[in-house]
Design a protein around this motif. Structure first.
Motif, PDB file in Angstrom:
ATOM      1  N   LYS A   1       0.808  -1.228   0.000  1.00  0.00           N
ATOM      2  CA  LYS A   1       0.000   0.000   0.000  1.00  0.00           C
ATOM      3  C   LYS A   1       0.838   1.274   0.000  1.00  0.00           C
ATOM      4  O   LYS A   1       0.652   2.151  -0.835  1.00  0.00           O
ATOM      5  CB  LYS A   1      -0.925   0.018   1.214  1.00  0.00           C
ATOM      6  N   SER A   2       1.747   1.402   1.006  1.00  0.00           N
ATOM      7  CA  SER A   2       2.489   2.662   1.157  1.00  0.00           C
ATOM      8  C   SER A   2       3.663   2.478   2.114  1.00  0.00           C
ATOM      9  O   SER A   2       3.751   1.487   2.835  1.00  0.00           O
ATOM     10  CB  SER A   2       1.564   3.753   1.717  1.00  0.00           C
ATOM     11  N   TRP A   3       4.551   3.505   2.116  1.00  0.00           N
ATOM     12  CA  TRP A   3       5.639   3.499   3.099  1.00  0.00           C
ATOM     13  C   TRP A   3       5.081   3.667   4.501  1.00  0.00           C
ATOM     14  O   TRP A   3       5.594   3.088   5.457  1.00  0.00           O
ATOM     15  CB  TRP A   3       6.635   4.624   2.805  1.00  0.00           C
ATOM     16  N   GLU A   4       4.043   4.455   4.646  1.00  0.00           N
ATOM     17  CA  GLU A   4       3.427   4.649   5.958  1.00  0.00           C
ATOM     18  C   GLU A   4       2.907   3.321   6.506  1.00  0.00           C
ATOM     19  O   GLU A   4       3.119   2.998   7.676  1.00  0.00           O
ATOM     20  CB  GLU A   4       2.294   5.661   5.866  1.00  0.00           C
ATOM     21  N   ASP A   5       2.249   2.550   5.661  1.00  0.00           N
ATOM     22  CA  ASP A   5       1.743   1.246   6.088  1.00  0.00           C
ATOM     23  C   ASP A   5       2.888   0.306   6.452  1.00  0.00           C
ATOM     24  O   ASP A   5       2.806  -0.429   7.439  1.00  0.00           O
ATOM     25  CB  ASP A   5       0.871   0.642   4.981  1.00  0.00           C
ATOM     26  N   ALA A   6       3.961   0.341   5.678  1.00  0.00           N
ATOM     27  CA  ALA A   6       5.131  -0.488   5.987  1.00  0.00           C
ATOM     28  C   ALA A   6       5.734  -0.094   7.333  1.00  0.00           C
ATOM     29  O   ALA A   6       6.133  -0.955   8.123  1.00  0.00           O
ATOM     30  CB  ALA A   6       6.169  -0.366   4.875  1.00  0.00           C
TER      31      ALA A   6
END
Length: 66
Positions: A15-20
């Motif tokens: 999904k995203s770097w934030e999710d990671a």
């Protein structure tokens, strides 16, 4: 005075770097308590067929040793 320790965790997300990053903190919280901060040291992506397939982060997580 508090004793702090830093560990390095790698995580990924489609999904995203934030999710990671959230996944990295959640995974670390399974084995350590008293997490105080997370520093995203690096970000990268995996590209397949000219599209971003996966977001990856390396996160330094600081926690207090009690």
């Amino acid at each position: 005075m508090a004793v702090m320790k830093v560990i390095e965790v790698m995580a990924n997300s489609d999904k995203s770097w934030e999710d990671a990053t959230k996944k990295a903190v959640a995974h670390a919280s399974n084995s350590v308590n008293h997490i105080k901060s997370a520093f995203v040291q690096s970000q990268s992506v995996v590209v397949k067929d000219n599209e971003i397939d996966e977001f990856r982060v390396t996160v330094k997580i600081t926690f207090e040793v009690k």
